[in-house]
Enzyme design. Sequence first.
Site, PDB file in Angstrom:
ATOM      1  N   SER A 296       0.834  -1.211   0.000  1.00 39.69           N
ATOM      2  CA  SER A 296       0.000   0.000   0.000  1.00 39.69           C
ATOM      3  C   SER A 296       0.866   1.258   0.000  1.00 39.69           C
ATOM      4  O   SER A 296       2.013   1.236   0.457  1.00 39.69           O
ATOM      5  CB  SER A 296      -0.904   0.022   1.236  1.00 39.69           C
ATOM      6  OG  SER A 296      -1.662  -1.158   1.312  1.00 39.69           O
TER       7      SER A 296
HETATM    8  N1  SAM Z   1      -0.707  -4.424   3.766  1.00 37.87           N
HETATM    9  C1  SAM Z   1       0.089  -4.910   2.671  1.00 37.87           C
HETATM   10  C2  SAM Z   1       1.510  -4.375   2.677  1.00 37.87           C
HETATM   11  O1  SAM Z   1       1.859  -3.585   3.542  1.00 37.87           O
HETATM   12  O2  SAM Z   1       2.279  -4.818   1.820  1.00 37.87           O
HETATM   13  C3  SAM Z   1      -0.548  -4.673   1.338  1.00 37.87           C
HETATM   14  C4  SAM Z   1      -1.739  -5.518   1.144  1.00 37.87           C
HETATM   15  S1  SAM Z   1      -2.266  -5.704  -0.513  1.00 37.87           S
HETATM   16  C5  SAM Z   1      -2.935  -4.130  -0.871  1.00 37.87           C
HETATM   17  C6  SAM Z   1      -3.683  -6.751  -0.203  1.00 37.87           C
HETATM   18  C7  SAM Z   1      -3.354  -8.178   0.131  1.00 37.87           C
HETATM   19  O3  SAM Z   1      -4.554  -8.850   0.514  1.00 37.87           O
HETATM   20  C8  SAM Z   1      -2.774  -8.980  -1.021  1.00 37.87           C
HETATM   21  O4  SAM Z   1      -1.510  -9.463  -0.675  1.00 37.87           O
HETATM   22  C9  SAM Z   1      -3.782 -10.129  -1.214  1.00 37.87           C
HETATM   23  O5  SAM Z   1      -3.189 -11.347  -1.574  1.00 37.87           O
HETATM   24  C10 SAM Z   1      -4.402 -10.206   0.166  1.00 37.87           C
HETATM   25  N2  SAM Z   1      -5.716 -10.859   0.259  1.00 37.87           N
HETATM   26  C11 SAM Z   1      -6.759 -10.774  -0.593  1.00 37.87           C
HETATM   27  N3  SAM Z   1      -7.787 -11.537  -0.131  1.00 37.87           N
HETATM   28  C12 SAM Z   1      -7.373 -12.081   1.047  1.00 37.87           C
HETATM   29  C13 SAM Z   1      -7.975 -12.951   2.005  1.00 37.87           C
HETATM   30  N4  SAM Z   1      -9.231 -13.424   1.874  1.00 37.87           N
HETATM   31  N5  SAM Z   1      -7.257 -13.306   3.096  1.00 37.87           N
HETATM   32  C14 SAM Z   1      -5.986 -12.839   3.264  1.00 37.87           C
HETATM   33  N6  SAM Z   1      -5.354 -12.034   2.387  1.00 37.87           N
HETATM   34  C15 SAM Z   1      -6.044 -11.653   1.290  1.00 37.87           C
END
Ligand code: SAM
Length: 214
Positions: free
Chosen positions: A59
Amino acid sequence: MGSRDLNKEQLLSSLEEVADPRVISAMSHVPRELFLPEPLQSRAYDDTPLPIGRGQTISAPHMVAIMCTILDLQPGMNVLEVGGGSGYHAAVMAELVRPGGQVYSVERIAGLVEAARLNLARAGVENVTVIQSDGSLGLPEHAPYDRISVAATAPSIPEQLKQQLKIEGRMVIPVGEDYQELYLVTRKNGFFAERKMGVIFVPLIGEEGFRERN
Ligand code: SAM
């Protein structure tokens, strides 16, 4: 001062408009470059999301700063993060809940779980546990949580996440598909959802999220 230090200083001072000073101080202690693939490390202090592989992103710093400020993280808190990605956002929250606090970070993609664990170890962060599972269902084994931070957009606020919040607990979560908004959900004698701002996140894929598109 090197150019990366200068970029970091500039970025941190630009966050003063949107973030609490404690959050900015926590971000100053977490080296974002350690959470990025090598070719992108020189862009660590650009205020933008960046690719971390498997179609996902780290993000933007201002979004991490805003979400942490809305959550009002305090020492000793038990925190759930859904969508761990690179581990960066979890590391910032971990700094804010020290001493005594713990962050459980759930990520669905195995390769990212491994990378996040490595990144956190390299950054010397000890109070984050990264777990591979469907975070749309929360993580009941470590509930209830003082705070829940969701970093992927959901079709609606998942009931299981609400139920895993403590009384007086707070959750930040983006909701929507083409048009998304960031919500603050507070649990008191009921649940109160407050719209904060328009945002853009990758989808939450899972049982209480969206279906995976092939
Ligand atoms: N907070 C993170 C960082 O600092 O790098 C960025 C997160 S990224 C915008 C969103 C993440 O949510 C992705 O890595 C994706 O694989 C994960 N994601 C999507 N659906 C999910 C789920 N049901 N459970 C866990 N993770 C999930």
